[in-house]
Design a protein around this motif. Structure first.
Motif, mmCIF file in Angstrom:
data_model
loop_
_atom_site.group_PDB
_atom_site.id
_atom_site.type_symbol
_atom_site.label_atom_id
_atom_site.label_comp_id
_atom_site.label_asym_id
_atom_site.label_seq_id
_atom_site.Cartn_x
_atom_site.Cartn_y
_atom_site.Cartn_z
ATOM 1 N N TRP A 58 5.719 9.584 2.412
ATOM 2 C CA TRP A 58 4.999 9.848 3.653
ATOM 3 C C TRP A 58 4.207 8.623 4.090
ATOM 4 O O TRP A 58 3.679 7.878 3.256
ATOM 5 N N TYR A 60 1.582 9.191 5.895
ATOM 6 C CA TYR A 60 0.266 9.806 6.125
ATOM 7 C C TYR A 60 -0.060 9.907 7.612
ATOM 8 O O TYR A 60 -1.229 9.829 8.010
ATOM 9 N N LEU A 61 0.974 10.132 8.392
ATOM 10 C CA LEU A 61 0.805 10.282 9.839
ATOM 11 C C LEU A 61 1.676 11.434 10.333
ATOM 12 O O LEU A 61 2.612 11.869 9.621
ATOM 13 N N PHE A 62 1.371 11.897 11.547
ATOM 14 C CA PHE A 62 2.288 12.757 12.302
ATOM 15 C C PHE A 62 2.698 14.034 11.560
ATOM 16 O O PHE A 62 3.842 14.471 11.627
ATOM 17 N N LYS A 63 1.698 14.618 10.875
ATOM 18 C CA LYS A 63 1.859 15.958 10.291
ATOM 19 C C LYS A 63 2.996 16.013 9.281
ATOM 20 O O LYS A 63 3.622 17.051 9.094
ATOM 21 N N GLN A 66 2.634 18.719 6.582
ATOM 22 C CA GLN A 66 3.055 20.063 6.975
ATOM 23 C C GLN A 66 4.589 20.157 6.994
ATOM 24 O O GLN A 66 5.173 21.135 6.530
ATOM 25 N N MET A 67 5.239 19.128 7.542
ATOM 26 C CA MET A 67 6.702 19.147 7.607
ATOM 27 C C MET A 67 7.282 19.226 6.197
ATOM 28 O O MET A 67 8.211 20.003 5.935
ATOM 29 N N PHE A 68 6.772 18.416 5.292
ATOM 30 C CA PHE A 68 7.306 18.405 3.932
ATOM 31 C C PHE A 68 7.100 19.753 3.249
ATOM 32 O O PHE A 68 7.978 20.220 2.506
ATOM 33 N N GLY A 120 9.095 10.294 6.006
ATOM 34 C CA GLY A 120 8.595 10.622 7.337
ATOM 35 C C GLY A 120 7.175 10.095 7.561
ATOM 36 O O GLY A 120 6.515 9.711 6.590
ATOM 37 N N VAL A 121 6.662 10.069 8.792
ATOM 38 C CA VAL A 121 7.403 10.500 9.969
ATOM 39 C C VAL A 121 7.383 9.341 10.951
ATOM 40 O O VAL A 121 6.316 8.772 11.215
#
Lengths: 123, 477
Positions: A58, A60-63, A66-68, A120-121
């Motif tokens: 990650w 550490y941006l753009f949610k 939550q996506m993971f 991501g992301v």
């Protein structure tokens, strides 16, 4: 009728309207530089997800957290045999120490025994 | 995609999650780093604008199915494409035909270029001792070689004079330095590099350092500023649409070169910028740094240093404060103050030097902690508490010594990281602040290397001509 010409169409039409036969001719060289890209042999895909170990990496941006979490939950539900490695194992690939984290990534992937990585992301 | 590249080279299949607006960039960068086999799963839409419920739905309906398809799809090898050699003639035509040829291939910046013929390129090469094929660096994102030769090619195209060539080389050395982080130059903030020239060459080559210092108009300042952006397009591969790799959301125009007013800084008794950067008085130094925002014009008046510093603090806090959360996160911030000589004289008369100005600014520029925590919601989709940033992301502990959102935190990271360059109309009491984009485009300084026999560039500068309709004479070699 609406014009569908692009800017380049106009440029070409304009150039064709000018007689350049009496103008100097310029032999011009390439403005780019030699590419140093060497293709990486593609890694194998198509393994049964039931036997995959998947890592999350990650920026550490753009949610991404939550996506993971959503992806991880769905993968476990569909493929009970899948193993997941949390993003905290790999560090922040966009933080102030990005270069060190990315440089250490191959060793961390190897030590975790990861077969595939979801990154991501980008946004 | 950099992390994907590393993973693929380590033998691990990679799958990237990328939002819609960045798919083309992701694919272009994947090709550039040799991993076109990486699977890219699209997140449809703009992440920061989506609620948690919408994010979950889109992940389940779009991202996850794409990832599962990627798991099952064999990867394809990258097809390599043959390209011309550095001095190959790639086109022959009249002036307009050359313009079209270059425009169609995205080899221009939208303005007419000077056709880069071999003899024009060779005229530039006479101003250096370096081998034409010397590789200065490999520039991301397209991973192409920056060479002495292609610096000259793009210098010709930008309308530079041959005698500017040593400065062009120093500028490219600067952006090729890993400290500069050129790989971040295509990011959405859309920052623009600024070249700062400090040294005797500034007068010898007729740079403008007085009124309109940062306005297009003087050939040296303007053409070299244009050159750097053109070079970043052509050799680094950073291209706005229809290109794929420059994702500046709005962006900025290229900056003309900022040339330091050598006479003014000497008269006032302050060290010139190159000395601030660790070089000697005899050196000519090019510094390149990012600029992501510019303040309004800052007038300061009065007879005391404290009177002059107040508007600078107010304007600087106004333009830097809102973006300071990112600088605090990355712990880098290198603002630049372009200061009219008359303002500098006022400080000097009050007994202040550059360090005194820097220290005062460091102590007095602050932002409320609440904004530092809220801003990430707008920039990247989620707010973050300072306590979390201390605990999980390495921020120094004192940032979370209280949870009062109204407490004031310093905007500047280190006092010595504020640059002060004297330029602009000497008869007006004006400054401007140039905000730098934290670690992206951190200032990098390189000494300008002159050819051993370039005596004409070492000779004392002639007096600046009065306004004339005659063209500036060309220096011949």
């Amino acid at each position: 009728m609406a014009c569908r010409c692009t800017a380049l169409d106009f440029a070409r039409a304009n150039a064709r309207g000018i007689d350049v036969s009496e103008e100097p001719q310029y032999e011009v060289v390439w403005p780019l530089g030699r590419s140093t890209t060497r293709a990486v042999a593609p890694n194998t895909r198509g393994a049964d997800p039931q036997r995959l170990k998947v890592g999350f990496v990650w920026d550490y941006l753009f949610k991404g957290d939550q996506m993971f979490a959503t992806i991880g939950q769905a993968l476990r539900h569909r493929f009970p045999g899948v193993e997941l490695v949390d993003y905290s194992a790999f560090g922040n690939i966009h933080g102030h120490d990005e270069r060190a984290v990315v440089a250490a990534l191959p060793e961390r992937l190897r030590s975790e025994g990861v077969d595939a990585v979801i990154v991501g992301v980008g946004a | 995609m950099r992390a994907c590249s590393v993973a693929e080279r380590a033998g691990v299949s990679s799958y990237a999650i990328v939002s819609t607006g960045f798919l083309k960039q992701a694919r272009a960068i994947a090709r550039a780093v040799g991993i076109s086999s990486a699977w890219i799963a699209e997140y449809p839409g703009v992440v920061p604008n989506d609620s948690a419920e919408v994010v979950e739905r889109k992940v389940l309906e779009h991202v996850l199915p794409s990832l599962l398809q990627g798991f099952a799809t064999p990867a394809e090898a990258l097809q390599e494409v043959a390209e011309p050699g550095p001095s190959d003639v790639v086109f022959k035509g009249a002036l307009d035909e050359v313009q079209e040829h270059f425009t169609e291939r995205l080899w221009t910046d939208g303005l007419p270029i000077v056709p880069p013929t071999q003899n024009r390129v060779e005229a530039f090469l006479r101003w250096t001792d370096r081998d034409a094929l010397e590789v200065i660096g490999v520039l991301p994102p397209e991973q192409r070689e920056a060479t002495v030769w292609n610096v000259a090619v793009n210098g010709v195209m930008a309308g530079c004079r041959p005698e500017y060539f040593p400065i062009l080389l120093a500028a490219v050395e600067a952006i090729a330095d890993p400290e500069f982080r050129l790989e971040d130059a295509g990011a959405t903030p859309g920052w623009e590099p600024l070249i700062i020239l400090s040294g005797p060459l500034s007068k010898r080559l007729h740079f403008n350092s007085e009124g309109g210092a940062l306005r297009i108009g003087r050939q040296a300042n303007s053409s070299i500023g244009r050159f750097l952006r053109l070079y970043m397009r052509n050799v680094a591969g950073l291209r706005t649409p229809p290109g794929d790799t420059d994702k500046a959301a709005i962006g900025m125009n290229f900056n003309v070169v900022l040339a330091e007013n050598e006479d003014a800084v000497t008269r006032i008794g302050w060290p010139p910028f190159r000395v601030d950067r660790g070089f000697s008085m005899a050196d000519d130094v090019v510094t390149v740094q990012s600029v992501v925002a510019i303040s309004p014009h800052i007038y300061s008046g009065g007879s005391s240093a404290l009177e002059h510093i107040e508007p600078i603090v107010r304007f600087m806090e106004g333009v830097m404060g809102p973006v300071s959360p990112v600088a605090i996160t990355y712990r880098r911030s290198h603002p630049l103050i372009v200061m009219s000589p008359s303002v500098a004289q006022a400080f000097a008369d009050g007994g202040w030097d550059k360090d005194a100005i820097r220290s005062y600014l460091f102590e007095h520029l602050t932002i409320d902690a609440g904004w530092v925590e809220r801003y990430p919601l707008h920039a990247s989709g989620a707010s973050t508490s300072l306590a979390t940033m201390v605990r999980e992301r390495g921020l120094p502990a004192h940032y979370a010594e209280s949870d009062d959102p109204r407490r004031r935190l310093p905007i500047l990271i280190r006092p010595e990281w504020t640059s002060i360059v004297l330029a602009g109309e000497p008869g007006r009491n004006q400054c401007r602040v140039y905000v730098q984009q934290h670690e992206q485009g951190a200032p990098v300084s390189k000494k300008v290397r002159l050819a051993a026999d370039a005596e004409v560039l070492r000779a004392p500068a002639v007096q600046e001509p009065e306004a004339s309709t005659e063209a500036t004479p060309t220096l011949h070699r």
